[in-house]
Design an enzyme around this catalytic site. Structure first.
Site, PDB file in Angstrom:
ATOM      1  N   ARG A  78     -28.135  60.503  60.023  1.00 39.98           N
ATOM      2  CA  ARG A  78     -27.311  59.308  59.828  1.00 39.98           C
ATOM      3  C   ARG A  78     -26.021  59.671  59.095  1.00 39.98           C
ATOM      4  O   ARG A  78     -25.846  60.800  58.646  1.00 39.98           O
ATOM      5  CB  ARG A  78     -28.074  58.252  59.024  1.00 39.98           C
ATOM      6  CG  ARG A  78     -28.550  58.728  57.662  1.00 39.98           C
ATOM      7  CD  ARG A  78     -29.330  57.665  56.913  1.00 39.98           C
ATOM      8  NE  ARG A  78     -30.572  57.349  57.580  1.00 39.98           N
ATOM      9  CZ  ARG A  78     -31.719  58.026  57.405  1.00 39.98           C
ATOM     10  NH1 ARG A  78     -31.737  59.072  56.605  1.00 39.98           N
ATOM     11  NH2 ARG A  78     -32.806  57.679  58.033  1.00 39.98           N
ATOM     12  N   TYR A 115     -25.539  64.209  40.197  1.00 42.14           N
ATOM     13  CA  TYR A 115     -24.788  64.348  41.448  1.00 42.14           C
ATOM     14  C   TYR A 115     -23.497  65.134  41.220  1.00 42.14           C
ATOM     15  O   TYR A 115     -23.170  66.062  41.979  1.00 42.14           O
ATOM     16  CB  TYR A 115     -24.483  62.957  42.004  1.00 42.14           C
ATOM     17  CG  TYR A 115     -23.872  62.949  43.378  1.00 42.14           C
ATOM     18  CD1 TYR A 115     -24.665  63.178  44.510  1.00 42.14           C
ATOM     19  CD2 TYR A 115     -22.521  62.707  43.569  1.00 42.14           C
ATOM     20  CE1 TYR A 115     -24.109  63.162  45.784  1.00 42.14           C
ATOM     21  CE2 TYR A 115     -21.961  62.687  44.830  1.00 42.14           C
ATOM     22  CZ  TYR A 115     -22.760  62.912  45.933  1.00 42.14           C
ATOM     23  OH  TYR A 115     -22.200  62.904  47.195  1.00 42.14           O
ATOM     24  N   ALA A 116     -22.756  64.797  40.172  1.00 42.77           N
ATOM     25  CA  ALA A 116     -21.502  65.497  39.881  1.00 42.77           C
ATOM     26  C   ALA A 116     -21.750  66.977  39.608  1.00 42.77           C
ATOM     27  O   ALA A 116     -20.986  67.842  40.043  1.00 42.77           O
ATOM     28  CB  ALA A 116     -20.798  64.848  38.695  1.00 42.77           C
ATOM     29  N   ALA A 117     -22.841  67.261  38.891  1.00 39.14           N
ATOM     30  CA  ALA A 117     -23.167  68.661  38.592  1.00 39.14           C
ATOM     31  C   ALA A 117     -23.416  69.446  39.879  1.00 39.14           C
ATOM     32  O   ALA A 117     -22.971  70.591  40.014  1.00 39.14           O
ATOM     33  CB  ALA A 117     -24.397  68.726  37.683  1.00 39.14           C
ATOM     34  N   LYS A 143     -22.305  68.753  42.943  1.00 40.58           N
ATOM     35  CA  LYS A 143     -21.124  68.856  43.799  1.00 40.58           C
ATOM     36  C   LYS A 143     -20.065  69.784  43.198  1.00 40.58           C
ATOM     37  O   LYS A 143     -19.302  70.416  43.930  1.00 40.58           O
ATOM     38  CB  LYS A 143     -20.550  67.462  44.074  1.00 40.58           C
ATOM     39  CG  LYS A 143     -21.495  66.566  44.867  1.00 40.58           C
ATOM     40  CD  LYS A 143     -21.963  67.222  46.168  1.00 40.58           C
ATOM     41  CE  LYS A 143     -22.866  66.349  46.994  1.00 40.58           C
ATOM     42  NZ  LYS A 143     -23.312  66.993  48.247  1.00 40.58           N
ATOM     43  N   ILE A 158     -16.814  56.856  51.385  1.00 40.40           N
ATOM     44  CA  ILE A 158     -16.974  56.831  52.840  1.00 40.40           C
ATOM     45  C   ILE A 158     -17.914  55.682  53.239  1.00 40.40           C
ATOM     46  O   ILE A 158     -18.950  55.476  52.596  1.00 40.40           O
ATOM     47  CB  ILE A 158     -17.547  58.164  53.358  1.00 40.40           C
ATOM     48  CG1 ILE A 158     -16.690  59.335  52.854  1.00 40.40           C
ATOM     49  CG2 ILE A 158     -17.614  58.155  54.880  1.00 40.40           C
ATOM     50  CD1 ILE A 158     -15.243  59.331  53.308  1.00 40.40           C
TER      51      ILE A 158
END
Length: 246
Positions: free
Chosen positions: A15, A154-156, A158, A187
């Site tokens: 997806r 999540y930031a870590a 990315k 997005i």
């Protein structure tokens, strides 16, 4: 940008950005390998790839499970002889402020978003080294560049993906392997579409273009970076974020 007969692996292809990426490569005549946690999740993507005129193989792959990745890679080599492009798209979120984030939520996001990229890349590397050719494309995020409230884990991951991208570009360039990352902004994926209208309006307002990105915007960036037109681009992070300012 004709990618006829390129073999392209897309993780998290069921997806959103992963699905759009698989279809975009199919439209360029690539052969697409679709990976996700469950085979039946991939039925829609397989149909869209076929409609676009492409060939596909579908596999049940958990990017945390190195055995499932190895089985997929071995079968792809047996059937299509080579692996030209890996798109490390699979990822999750488990958001919470630092004071409330559980160790389980932190570890799960690290395992999938960061170690999963390591696992998949290491699995395809022998084939690319033998070919002395290949492209590795990693999903970072605008959050990995600027950070974001409530997304420590999540930031870590990315930001870590950016570090791995630049390291691998230095290590593998001599073997004809290019490594780049794409950093999407906000997005309009199915997950984002479920958010409250005021949150969506806030996201749109952060972009000078005053809209959310489309999955196809990110997919087109992956297709470009995999092409010969991008043959002198490696170790870069391409922002696809509508000029977002956090």
């Amino acid at each position: 940008m004709n990618q006829t007969n390129q073999t392209v692996i897309v993780t998290g292809a069921a997806r959103g950005i992963g699905q759009a990426t698989a279809v975009a490569f199919a439209k360029k005549n690539a052969r697409v390998v679709l990976c996700d946690l469950k085979l039946d999740w991939l039925e829609e993507t397989r149909a869209l790839v076929k409609e676009a005129g492409g060939e596909s193989l579908a596999y049940e792959v958990d990017v945390v499970d190195r055995d499932s990745i190895a089985r997929m890679v071995a079968d792809v080599i047996q059937q299509w002889n080579r692996i030209d492009v890996l798109v490390n798209n699979a990822g999750i979120t488990a958001d919470a402020q630092l004071k409330k984030m559980s160790e389980e939520a932190f570890d799960q996001v690290i395992d999938i978003n960061l170690k999963g990229v390591f696992n998949c890349t290491q699995a395809v590397l022998p084939a690319m080294l033998e070919q002395q050719d290949g492209v590795i494309l990693n999903a970072s995020s605008v959050v990995g560049v600027y950070g974001n409230f409530g997304q420590t884990n999540y930031a870590a991951t990315k930001w870590g993906v950016i570090g791995m991208t630049k390291t691998w570009a230095k290590e593998l360039g001599k073997n004809g392997i290019r490594v780049n990352a794409v950093a999407p902004g906000f997005i309009a994926t199915p997950m984002v579409a479920k958010m409250p209208e005021n949150v969506l309006d806030m996201m749109k307002g952060k972009s000078p273009l005053n809209r959310l990105g489309k999955p196809e915007d990110v997919a087109n960036a992956y297709v470009f970076l995999a092409s010969q037109e991008a043959g002198f681009i490696t170790g870069t992070v391409l922002s696809v974020d509508g000029g977002v300012v956090l």
